[in-house]
Design a protein around this motif. Structure first.
Motif, PDB file in Angstrom:
ATOM      1  N   ASN A   1     -21.995  20.170  -4.676  1.00 46.64           N
ATOM      2  CA  ASN A   1     -21.256  21.292  -4.900  1.00 46.64           C
ATOM      3  C   ASN A   1     -20.061  21.232  -4.222  1.00 46.64           C
ATOM      4  N   ILE A   2     -19.403  19.954  -3.691  1.00 42.33           N
ATOM      5  CA  ILE A   2     -18.243  19.926  -3.323  1.00 42.33           C
ATOM      6  C   ILE A   2     -17.161  19.889  -4.658  1.00 42.33           C
ATOM      7  N   GLU A   3     -16.530  20.697  -4.964  1.00 46.45           N
ATOM      8  CA  GLU A   3     -15.965  20.873  -6.375  1.00 46.45           C
ATOM      9  C   GLU A   3     -14.459  20.268  -6.073  1.00 46.45           C
ATOM     10  N   GLY A   4     -14.055  20.018  -5.218  1.00 47.66           N
ATOM     11  CA  GLY A   4     -12.696  19.701  -4.929  1.00 47.66           C
ATOM     12  C   GLY A   4     -12.343  19.113  -3.506  1.00 47.66           C
ATOM     13  N   LEU A   5     -11.293  18.330  -3.377  1.00 53.84           N
ATOM     14  CA  LEU A   5     -11.034  17.751  -2.253  1.00 53.84           C
ATOM     15  C   LEU A   5      -9.408  17.936  -1.921  1.00 53.84           C
ATOM     16  N   ALA A   6      -9.029  18.285  -0.915  1.00 50.87           N
ATOM     17  CA  ALA A   6      -7.690  18.581  -0.377  1.00 50.87           C
ATOM     18  C   ALA A   6      -7.294  17.803   1.013  1.00 50.87           C
ATOM     19  N   ILE A   7      -6.627  17.036   0.923  1.00 44.62           N
ATOM     20  CA  ILE A   7      -6.017  16.153   1.972  1.00 44.62           C
ATOM     21  C   ILE A   7      -4.775  16.764   2.460  1.00 44.62           C
ATOM     22  N   VAL A   8      -4.519  17.153   3.684  1.00 46.86           N
ATOM     23  CA  VAL A   8      -3.630  17.746   4.202  1.00 46.86           C
ATOM     24  C   VAL A   8      -3.000  16.817   5.222  1.00 46.86           C
ATOM     25  N   SER A   9      -1.791  16.615   5.195  1.00 48.73           N
ATOM     26  CA  SER A   9      -1.019  15.670   6.409  1.00 48.73           C
ATOM     27  C   SER A   9       0.590  15.781   6.169  1.00 48.73           C
ATOM     28  N   ALA A  10       1.357  15.863   7.112  1.00 52.42           N
ATOM     29  CA  ALA A  10       2.829  15.499   6.826  1.00 52.42           C
ATOM     30  C   ALA A  10       3.182  14.187   7.016  1.00 52.42           C
ATOM     31  N   ASN A  11       2.145  13.333   7.428  1.00 53.28           N
ATOM     32  CA  ASN A  11       2.391  12.056   7.654  1.00 53.28           C
ATOM     33  C   ASN A  11       2.286  11.123   6.327  1.00 53.28           C
ATOM     34  N   PRO A  12       3.477  10.433   6.063  1.00 52.73           N
ATOM     35  CA  PRO A  12       3.643   9.844   4.665  1.00 52.73           C
ATOM     36  C   PRO A  12       2.717   8.686   4.657  1.00 52.73           C
ATOM     37  N   GLU A  13       2.144   8.122   5.769  1.00 53.09           N
ATOM     38  CA  GLU A  13       1.121   6.961   5.826  1.00 53.09           C
ATOM     39  C   GLU A  13      -0.180   7.791   5.243  1.00 53.09           C
ATOM     40  N   GLU A  14      -0.431   9.017   5.454  1.00 51.83           N
ATOM     41  CA  GLU A  14      -1.647   9.417   5.265  1.00 51.83           C
ATOM     42  C   GLU A  14      -1.554   9.740   3.436  1.00 51.83           C
ATOM     43  N   ARG A  15      -0.382  10.172   3.241  1.00 49.37           N
ATOM     44  CA  ARG A  15      -0.355  10.244   1.518  1.00 49.37           C
ATOM     45  C   ARG A  15      -0.433   9.146   0.785  1.00 49.37           C
ATOM     46  N   GLU A  16      -0.134   7.694   1.359  1.00 47.78           N
ATOM     47  CA  GLU A  16      -0.353   6.531   0.707  1.00 47.78           C
ATOM     48  C   GLU A  16      -1.971   6.247   0.879  1.00 47.78           C
ATOM     49  N   ARG A  17      -2.550   6.714   1.927  1.00 48.03           N
ATOM     50  CA  ARG A  17      -3.975   6.606   2.105  1.00 48.03           C
ATOM     51  C   ARG A  17      -4.813   7.460   1.201  1.00 48.03           C
ATOM     52  N   ALA A  18      -4.175   8.519   0.967  1.00 44.46           N
ATOM     53  CA  ALA A  18      -4.762   9.621   0.049  1.00 44.46           C
ATOM     54  C   ALA A  18      -4.648   8.896  -1.513  1.00 44.46           C
ATOM     55  N   VAL A  19      -3.825   8.526  -1.798  1.00 41.29           N
ATOM     56  CA  VAL A  19      -3.483   7.662  -3.088  1.00 41.29           C
ATOM     57  C   VAL A  19      -4.487   6.703  -3.314  1.00 41.29           C
ATOM     58  N   LEU A  20      -4.848   5.887  -2.320  1.00 40.62           N
ATOM     59  CA  LEU A  20      -6.074   4.817  -2.371  1.00 40.62           C
ATOM     60  C   LEU A  20      -7.450   5.557  -2.542  1.00 40.62           C
ATOM     61  N   GLU A  21      -7.620   6.823  -1.832  1.00 45.71           N
ATOM     62  CA  GLU A  21      -8.885   7.252  -1.874  1.00 45.71           C
ATOM     63  C   GLU A  21      -9.222   8.011  -3.250  1.00 45.71           C
ATOM     64  N   GLN A  22      -8.177   8.763  -3.883  1.00 42.78           N
ATOM     65  CA  GLN A  22      -8.180   9.403  -5.014  1.00 42.78           C
ATOM     66  C   GLN A  22      -9.077   8.919  -6.212  1.00 42.78           C
ATOM     67  N   PRO A  23      -8.940   7.522  -6.324  1.00 39.97           N
ATOM     68  CA  PRO A  23      -9.777   7.089  -7.536  1.00 39.97           C
ATOM     69  C   PRO A  23     -11.439   7.032  -7.134  1.00 39.97           C
ATOM     70  N   HIS A  24     -11.548   7.112  -5.886  1.00 38.27           N
ATOM     71  CA  HIS A  24     -13.134   7.240  -5.526  1.00 38.27           C
ATOM     72  C   HIS A  24     -13.777   8.456  -5.474  1.00 38.27           C
TER      73      HIS A  24
END
Length: 120
Positions: free
Chosen positions: A74-97
């Motif tokens: 029942n988790i319909e969406g996932l939002a990652i929140v961070s002002a850190n550019p490294e977290e954005r890069e990691r989120a890009v790697l996580e998104q396809p999963h």
């Protein structure tokens, strides 16, 4: 906020349509910890759909195996929140999963607005 839960590795803020997960600094968030959190979600949301907001402004590691584990349906969406550019890069790697809606925000309020609007 409807309910706040603290564990020894994270803080959860549970709302009607979404949850905010804030893992504590330098914690390795793995399948074992995720299972504990998922039980809390199941108790609170039961089978109702919700959005998970992962507040990653505090440095911690996430085990990519989480995406292969049996997560709540029942988790319909996932939002990652961070002002850190490294977290954005990691989120890009996580998104396809993650097969459902996935978003990245720099501000928690923006993610909360996205989660509130998600079920309209």
């Amino acid at each position: 906020m409807v309910q706040k839960i603290n564990t020894d590795f994270c803080e959860l803020h549970l709302y009607t349509k979404y949850a905010i997960l804030k893992v504590f600094e330098n914690v390795f968030y793995d399948v074992e910890k995720a299972t504990i959190v998922q039980r809390k979600f199941q108790d609170f949301f039961e089978n109702k759909p919700f959005v998970l907001i992962s507040d990653r402004n505090i440095k911690h590691e996430v085990d990519f195996k989480l995406y292969k584990s049996n997560t709540l349906q029942n988790i319909e969406g996932l939002a990652i929140v961070s002002a850190n550019p490294e977290e954005r890069e990691r989120a890009v790697l996580e998104q396809p999963h993650f097969s459902k809606s996935f978003a990245f925000f720099e501000k928690l309020g923006d993610a909360q607005n996205w989660a509130e609007a998600f079920f309209r």
